[in-house]
Design a protein around this motif. Structure first.
Motif, PDB file in Angstrom:
ATOM      1  N   TYR A 190       9.328   0.988  -8.264  1.00 11.54           N
ATOM      2  CA  TYR A 190       8.709   1.122  -9.579  1.00 11.54           C
ATOM      3  C   TYR A 190       9.800   1.182 -10.633  1.00 11.54           C
TER       4      TYR A 190
ATOM      5  N   GLU B 171       0.828  -1.214   0.000  1.00 10.25           N
ATOM      6  CA  GLU B 171       0.000   0.000   0.000  1.00 10.25           C
ATOM      7  C   GLU B 171       0.860   1.261   0.000  1.00 10.25           C
TER       8      GLU B 171
ATOM      9  N   THR C  53       2.512   1.732  -3.383  1.00  9.09           N
ATOM     10  CA  THR C  53       1.544   2.266  -4.343  1.00  9.09           C
ATOM     11  C   THR C  53       1.337   3.760  -4.126  1.00  9.09           C
TER      12      THR C  53
END
Length: 126
Positions: free
Chosen positions: A43, A11, A14
């Protein structure tokens, strides 16, 4: 230094990615979260190779922990973030007390760098 693929809960990963993408959109190339002892690439844009050696970048990014203390409360105010510009892109680094994040992106304007750093600072503070 340890590369840790589960340093962040999904979480929070993200949330950090969303904060970076808000300011950078498709310019975002990568996002790496780090602490004094470990790091995780959160990422990586799909058109990039996943085999980059991040160790050197992370070691340089960790200097942000010392930078905050070194500048202290100078006449310029508190240290906020760093931007490094390269031939083919830019790096924005934000550090807190014991965690930090850096993003790499296509070449950025100063305004986009500031927007991205501000969004990442807020997210780290949460």
């Amino acid at each position: 230094m340890q590369r840790d693929r589960e340093l962040l809960d999904p979480e929070r990963a993200t949330t950090l990615t969303a904060a970076a993408r808000t300011g950078l959109g498709d310019r975002l190339r990568s996002l790496t979260y780090f602490t004094p002892g470990a790091f995780e690439q959160v990422y990586l844009r799909s058109d990039l190779e996943p085999d980059a050696d991040l160790s050197g970048f992370v070691e340089m990014a960790r200097q942000g922990f010392q930078t905050t203390a070194a500048y202290g409360d100078s006449e310029l105010g508190a240290y906020a973030y760093s931007v490094r510009v390269f031939d083919q892109g830019s790096l924005v680094r934000v550090t807190g007390d014991d965690e930090g994040v850096f993003v790499t992106a296509e070449t950025l304007t100063l305004r986009r760098s500031e927007e991205t750093a501000t969004a990442l600072e807020r997210t780290l503070a949460e």
